[in-house]
Design a protein around this motif. Sequence first.
Motif, PDB file in Angstrom:
ATOM      1  N   SER B 101     -76.239 -15.381  66.248  1.00  0.00           N
ATOM      2  CA  SER B 101     -75.319 -15.572  65.138  1.00  0.00           C
ATOM      3  C   SER B 101     -73.895 -15.683  65.633  1.00  0.00           C
ATOM      4  CB  SER B 101     -75.411 -14.397  64.161  1.00  0.00           C
ATOM      5  OG  SER B 101     -74.375 -14.465  63.197  1.00  0.00           O
ATOM      6  N   ALA B 102     -73.109 -16.551  64.984  1.00  0.00           N
ATOM      7  CA  ALA B 102     -71.678 -16.640  65.278  1.00  0.00           C
ATOM      8  C   ALA B 102     -70.884 -15.974  64.159  1.00  0.00           C
ATOM      9  CB  ALA B 102     -71.263 -18.106  65.429  1.00  0.00           C
ATOM     10  N   GLY B 103     -71.563 -15.113  63.410  1.00  0.00           N
ATOM     11  CA  GLY B 103     -70.925 -14.462  62.265  1.00  0.00           C
ATOM     12  C   GLY B 103     -70.154 -13.210  62.649  1.00  0.00           C
ATOM     13  N   ASN B 104     -69.928 -12.348  61.673  1.00  0.00           N
ATOM     14  CA  ASN B 104     -69.200 -11.089  61.828  1.00  0.00           C
ATOM     15  C   ASN B 104     -69.766 -10.267  62.995  1.00  0.00           C
ATOM     16  OD1 ASN B 104     -68.520  -8.269  61.414  1.00  0.00           O
ATOM     17  ND2 ASN B 104     -67.810  -8.855  59.359  1.00  0.00           N
ATOM     18  N   THR B 105     -69.009 -10.199  64.096  1.00  0.00           N
ATOM     19  CA  THR B 105     -69.479  -9.537  65.315  1.00  0.00           C
ATOM     20  C   THR B 105     -69.845  -8.082  65.061  1.00  0.00           C
ATOM     21  OG1 THR B 105     -68.057 -10.950  66.667  1.00  0.00           O
ATOM     22  CG2 THR B 105     -68.855  -8.960  67.706  1.00  0.00           C
ATOM     23  N   GLY B 106     -68.983  -7.405  64.316  1.00  0.00           N
ATOM     24  CA  GLY B 106     -69.240  -5.990  64.019  1.00  0.00           C
ATOM     25  C   GLY B 106     -70.556  -5.811  63.282  1.00  0.00           C
ATOM     26  N   ALA B 107     -70.804  -6.675  62.302  1.00  0.00           N
ATOM     27  CA  ALA B 107     -72.043  -6.572  61.526  1.00  0.00           C
ATOM     28  C   ALA B 107     -73.258  -6.852  62.415  1.00  0.00           C
ATOM     29  CB  ALA B 107     -72.009  -7.544  60.345  1.00  0.00           C
ATOM     30  N   MET B 108     -73.100  -7.772  63.352  1.00  0.00           N
ATOM     31  CA  MET B 108     -74.183  -8.070  64.298  1.00  0.00           C
ATOM     32  C   MET B 108     -74.485  -6.841  65.157  1.00  0.00           C
ATOM     33  SD  MET B 108     -75.630 -11.019  64.051  1.00  0.00           S
ATOM     34  CE  MET B 108     -76.399 -11.311  65.661  1.00  0.00           C
ATOM     35  N   LEU B 109     -73.443  -6.162  65.600  1.00  0.00           N
ATOM     36  CA  LEU B 109     -73.633  -4.987  66.445  1.00  0.00           C
ATOM     37  C   LEU B 109     -74.236  -3.846  65.641  1.00  0.00           C
ATOM     38  CD1 LEU B 109     -70.336  -5.211  68.504  1.00  0.00           C
ATOM     39  CD2 LEU B 109     -72.655  -5.607  69.336  1.00  0.00           C
ATOM     40  N   VAL B 110     -73.765  -3.683  64.412  1.00  0.00           N
ATOM     41  CA  VAL B 110     -74.341  -2.649  63.543  1.00  0.00           C
ATOM     42  C   VAL B 110     -75.824  -2.946  63.338  1.00  0.00           C
ATOM     43  CG1 VAL B 110     -74.361  -1.766  61.169  1.00  0.00           C
ATOM     44  CG2 VAL B 110     -72.186  -2.058  62.367  1.00  0.00           C
ATOM     45  N   GLY B 111     -76.130  -4.188  63.042  1.00  0.00           N
ATOM     46  CA  GLY B 111     -77.521  -4.577  62.853  1.00  0.00           C
ATOM     47  C   GLY B 111     -78.359  -4.283  64.089  1.00  0.00           C
ATOM     48  N   ALA B 112     -77.794  -4.634  65.253  1.00  0.00           N
ATOM     49  CA  ALA B 112     -78.517  -4.423  66.510  1.00  0.00           C
ATOM     50  C   ALA B 112     -78.791  -2.932  66.727  1.00  0.00           C
ATOM     51  CB  ALA B 112     -77.711  -5.001  67.678  1.00  0.00           C
ATOM     52  N   MET B 113     -77.800  -2.106  66.489  1.00  0.00           N
ATOM     53  CA  MET B 113     -77.933  -0.672  66.757  1.00  0.00           C
ATOM     54  C   MET B 113     -78.844   0.022  65.740  1.00  0.00           C
ATOM     55  SD  MET B 113     -76.385  -0.530  69.469  1.00  0.00           S
ATOM     56  CE  MET B 113     -75.071  -1.260  70.413  1.00  0.00           C
ATOM     57  N   TYR B 114     -78.783  -0.430  64.486  1.00  0.00           N
ATOM     58  CA  TYR B 114     -79.520   0.277  63.443  1.00  0.00           C
ATOM     59  C   TYR B 114     -80.947  -0.205  63.257  1.00  0.00           C
ATOM     60  CZ  TYR B 114     -75.404   2.922  62.243  1.00  0.00           C
ATOM     61  OH  TYR B 114     -74.336   3.796  62.303  1.00  0.00           O
ATOM     62  N   THR B 115     -81.201  -1.463  63.578  1.00  0.00           N
ATOM     63  CA  THR B 115     -82.571  -1.938  63.380  1.00  0.00           C
ATOM     64  C   THR B 115     -83.299  -2.042  64.731  1.00  0.00           C
ATOM     65  OG1 THR B 115     -81.999  -4.291  63.492  1.00  0.00           O
ATOM     66  CG2 THR B 115     -81.920  -3.265  61.328  1.00  0.00           C
ATOM     67  N   VAL B 116     -82.720  -2.805  65.657  1.00  0.00           N
ATOM     68  CA  VAL B 116     -83.382  -3.060  66.939  1.00  0.00           C
ATOM     69  C   VAL B 116     -83.290  -1.840  67.855  1.00  0.00           C
ATOM     70  CG1 VAL B 116     -83.245  -4.479  69.012  1.00  0.00           C
ATOM     71  CG2 VAL B 116     -83.058  -5.555  66.763  1.00  0.00           C
ATOM     72  N   LYS B 117     -82.152  -1.210  67.849  1.00  0.00           N
ATOM     73  CA  LYS B 117     -81.863   0.044  68.580  1.00  0.00           C
ATOM     74  C   LYS B 117     -81.810  -0.108  70.100  1.00  0.00           C
ATOM     75  CE  LYS B 117     -83.174   3.411  65.108  1.00  0.00           C
ATOM     76  NZ  LYS B 117     -84.096   2.883  64.120  1.00  0.00           N
ATOM     77  N   ALA B 118     -81.152   0.890  70.703  1.00  0.00           N
ATOM     78  CA  ALA B 118     -80.996   0.908  72.163  1.00  0.00           C
ATOM     79  C   ALA B 118     -82.326   1.208  72.838  1.00  0.00           C
ATOM     80  CB  ALA B 118     -79.962   1.947  72.569  1.00  0.00           C
ATOM     81  N   ILE B 119     -82.521   0.634  74.020  1.00  0.00           N
ATOM     82  CA  ILE B 119     -83.692   0.925  74.847  1.00  0.00           C
ATOM     83  C   ILE B 119     -83.587   2.370  75.329  1.00  0.00           C
ATOM     84  CG2 ILE B 119     -84.709   0.422  77.121  1.00  0.00           C
ATOM     85  CD1 ILE B 119     -83.891  -2.553  76.592  1.00  0.00           C
ATOM     86  N   SER B 120     -84.701   3.074  75.297  1.00  0.00           N
ATOM     87  CA  SER B 120     -84.717   4.473  75.730  1.00  0.00           C
ATOM     88  C   SER B 120     -84.224   4.580  77.181  1.00  0.00           C
ATOM     89  CB  SER B 120     -86.153   4.988  75.591  1.00  0.00           C
ATOM     90  OG  SER B 120     -86.324   6.154  76.338  1.00  0.00           O
ATOM     91  N   GLY B 121     -83.279   5.482  77.419  1.00  0.00           N
ATOM     92  CA  GLY B 121     -82.710   5.648  78.759  1.00  0.00           C
ATOM     93  C   GLY B 121     -81.341   5.005  78.913  1.00  0.00           C
ATOM     94  N   ILE B 122     -81.027   4.061  78.012  1.00  0.00           N
ATOM     95  CA  ILE B 122     -79.704   3.415  78.057  1.00  0.00           C
ATOM     96  C   ILE B 122     -78.709   4.294  77.295  1.00  0.00           C
ATOM     97  CG2 ILE B 122     -78.366   1.392  77.352  1.00  0.00           C
ATOM     98  CD1 ILE B 122     -80.296   0.244  79.158  1.00  0.00           C
ATOM     99  N   ILE B 123     -77.675   4.736  77.981  1.00  0.00           N
ATOM    100  CA  ILE B 123     -76.685   5.603  77.323  1.00  0.00           C
ATOM    101  C   ILE B 123     -75.899   4.796  76.301  1.00  0.00           C
ATOM    102  CG2 ILE B 123     -74.828   7.288  77.686  1.00  0.00           C
ATOM    103  CD1 ILE B 123     -75.580   7.195  80.728  1.00  0.00           C
ATOM    104  N   ARG B 124     -75.457   3.605  76.699  1.00  0.00           N
ATOM    105  CA  ARG B 124     -74.644   2.768  75.821  1.00  0.00           C
ATOM    106  C   ARG B 124     -74.971   1.299  76.060  1.00  0.00           C
ATOM    107  NH1 ARG B 124     -70.527   4.265  72.138  1.00  0.00           N
ATOM    108  NH2 ARG B 124     -69.616   6.243  72.762  1.00  0.00           N
ATOM    109  N   PRO B 125     -75.533   0.616  75.082  1.00  0.00           N
ATOM    110  CA  PRO B 125     -75.661  -0.842  75.218  1.00  0.00           C
ATOM    111  C   PRO B 125     -74.261  -1.450  75.348  1.00  0.00           C
ATOM    112  CG  PRO B 125     -77.014  -0.043  73.424  1.00  0.00           C
ATOM    113  CD  PRO B 125     -76.132   1.110  73.834  1.00  0.00           C
ATOM    114  N   CYS B 126     -74.189  -2.659  75.854  1.00  0.00           N
ATOM    115  CA  CYS B 126     -72.879  -3.280  76.048  1.00  0.00           C
ATOM    116  C   CYS B 126     -72.987  -4.770  75.763  1.00  0.00           C
ATOM    117  CB  CYS B 126     -72.390  -3.046  77.473  1.00  0.00           C
ATOM    118  SG  CYS B 126     -73.422  -3.794  78.733  1.00  0.00           S
ATOM    119  N   ILE B 127     -71.863  -5.459  75.754  1.00  0.00           N
ATOM    120  CA  ILE B 127     -71.882  -6.901  75.572  1.00  0.00           C
ATOM    121  C   ILE B 127     -71.228  -7.585  76.771  1.00  0.00           C
ATOM    122  CG2 ILE B 127     -72.123  -7.065  73.075  1.00  0.00           C
ATOM    123  CD1 ILE B 127     -69.185  -7.081  72.727  1.00  0.00           C
ATOM    124  N   GLY B 128     -71.849  -8.678  77.187  1.00  0.00           N
ATOM    125  CA  GLY B 128     -71.356  -9.398  78.362  1.00  0.00           C
ATOM    126  C   GLY B 128     -70.779 -10.733  77.969  1.00  0.00           C
TER     127      GLY B 128
END
Lengths: 313, 313
Positions: B101-128
Amino acid sequence: MKIGLDIMGGDFAPEATVLGAIESRKVLPADVELVLIGDQDKIVEILNREKCDISQFQIVHASDVIEMGEHPAKAFKAKPNSSVAVGFGLLHKGLIDGFASAGNTGAMLVGAMYTVKAISGIIRPCIGSYVPTDINKYALLLDVGLNPDSRPDVLYQYGILGKIYAESVMGITNPRIGLVNIGSEKEKGNMVAQSTHELMEDSKDFNFVGNVEGNELFGDDKADVFVCDGFVGNVILKEAEGFYKLAQRRKIDDEFFEMFNFEHYGGTPVLGINKPVIIGHGISNVPAIKNMILQTQKVIEGNLVDKIKEAFN
Amino acid sequence: MKIGLDIMGGDFAPEATVLGAIESRKVLPADVELVLIGDQDKIVEILNREKCDISQFQIVHASDVIEMGEHPAKAFKAKPNSSVAVGFGLLHKGLIDGFASAGNTGAMLVGAMYTVKAISGIIRPCIGSYVPTDINKYALLLDVGLNPDSRPDVLYQYGILGKIYAESVMGITNPRIGLVNIGSEKEKGNMVAQSTHELMEDSKDFNFVGNVEGNELFGDDKADVFVCDGFVGNVILKEAEGFYKLAQRRKIDDEFFEMFNFEHYGGTPVLGINKPVIIGHGISNVPAIKNMILQTQKVIEGNLVDKIKEAFN
């Protein structure tokens, strides 16, 4: 006014430094004395070769040199007859009014901290650099490397230091102070940037214009002073240097990109210490040395140090 | 493989997104399905106007849109029928294999964190983000803004995430991991950088090549992955964007500077979460959308998420 120049400092010293001194002499007012500090024989040799009237300069002999690769603190202590140590001695005793060198940056900072010392009330002195914000318009970026970890109260002081520098040396009225951050809103950034924003937004000490993002630093004229910690400032400055070099390598000839050439402004002022000290780039050539001397003149002429002392006392 | 595309996301949506989907369809293999998520009527209207065979695409209707200015968390919660929320629903249920998506970046990150979630063992996902290091050669810079304060152990994990991304998506063997710092020596930098250097220099998880300074990021090919906290990374990236815009404004036409045009690589991967998610620039045009889709294909094809899971379990 007496300006001291480290003749032995820089990759192209003493050739470039003596020639830079000759060039600056041509434009400096008659009441400005230029004190050349370094190997007397070498200085005289170059002046004679250039058929230059030696009486235009005062020469103070320094028999030793701190090389670029030496450990700053050790070398400064071990070499009391180095041009850097002799220069700081003259500055400390009031025999020169300002000291400029393109030599070992670390040794210059050590000299500044140990002889000239920080102004009372200044938590951390810092170093600034000019960055272009528009055609023929520069802003001051600080800190660019002295304090990689800077607390919010330290960053706040950078705002005051930057304001006084912009007013007294750059001639800007009511300079705009911007905080380097990663978003325009006050809640944006790391913890230090957030706290700093809170301190700055209520400031009566300077004209705070809010956050400035990385894409607004150059060409947008958003502020006259950009404040950040020395880690971020150093990365910003070196990235800009990298782009300038890239443009050169790509044979891009552009008036604005050329403004990133450090030669034009000469050096980096150390802010918050008791005397004017300017540090030049190690690779300084003749025009860079000339401009470093002229910048030192402006700093002395603008009474920068006295104004900073007033503000902090 | 099924790639989900947010048709409503971005300043030029749905026009640029549908046209970008059509362009990407022309080069995607037949076994890659493209799922267009958004206002069905509008999608069909543009496809018809373009005389495009609708059966080439799967369309999932989403009646609502999260606008660019909306508060990410609030909007994501309040608009379950938005294209972003519907997309993450499909991704979470495994009905698509990646979401772009090229939409609201914050909403994309919220969506990623709340639905897809971080991989177990990763302290903090990041963006490259991709940054050019030589002609036709890119490195990955991370984090570029998700974690403005990153501890040394988090930065160390960025090194692992970057390594896996460079190997599996960029096709680089034994990628070189560099730490963004303000000097080449290990003692240089702020406290976090110093501690991170210590962790990294003994690393058996990746090929650490030492510190990289601001002037070595672009054009020097010093590393394949540049690691830094999200504050520094965001400033670096935006400064580069600023220089690119400056070059455009100055009508500088150069092959290397053109590589800073985000259109060419399309989007920014979210690393360390359980599904492939790519976030595009808000101002994405047709080629940028096309490339964002192709980048998503590469991330899925490279089994990025599975490889990260393996490394952290």
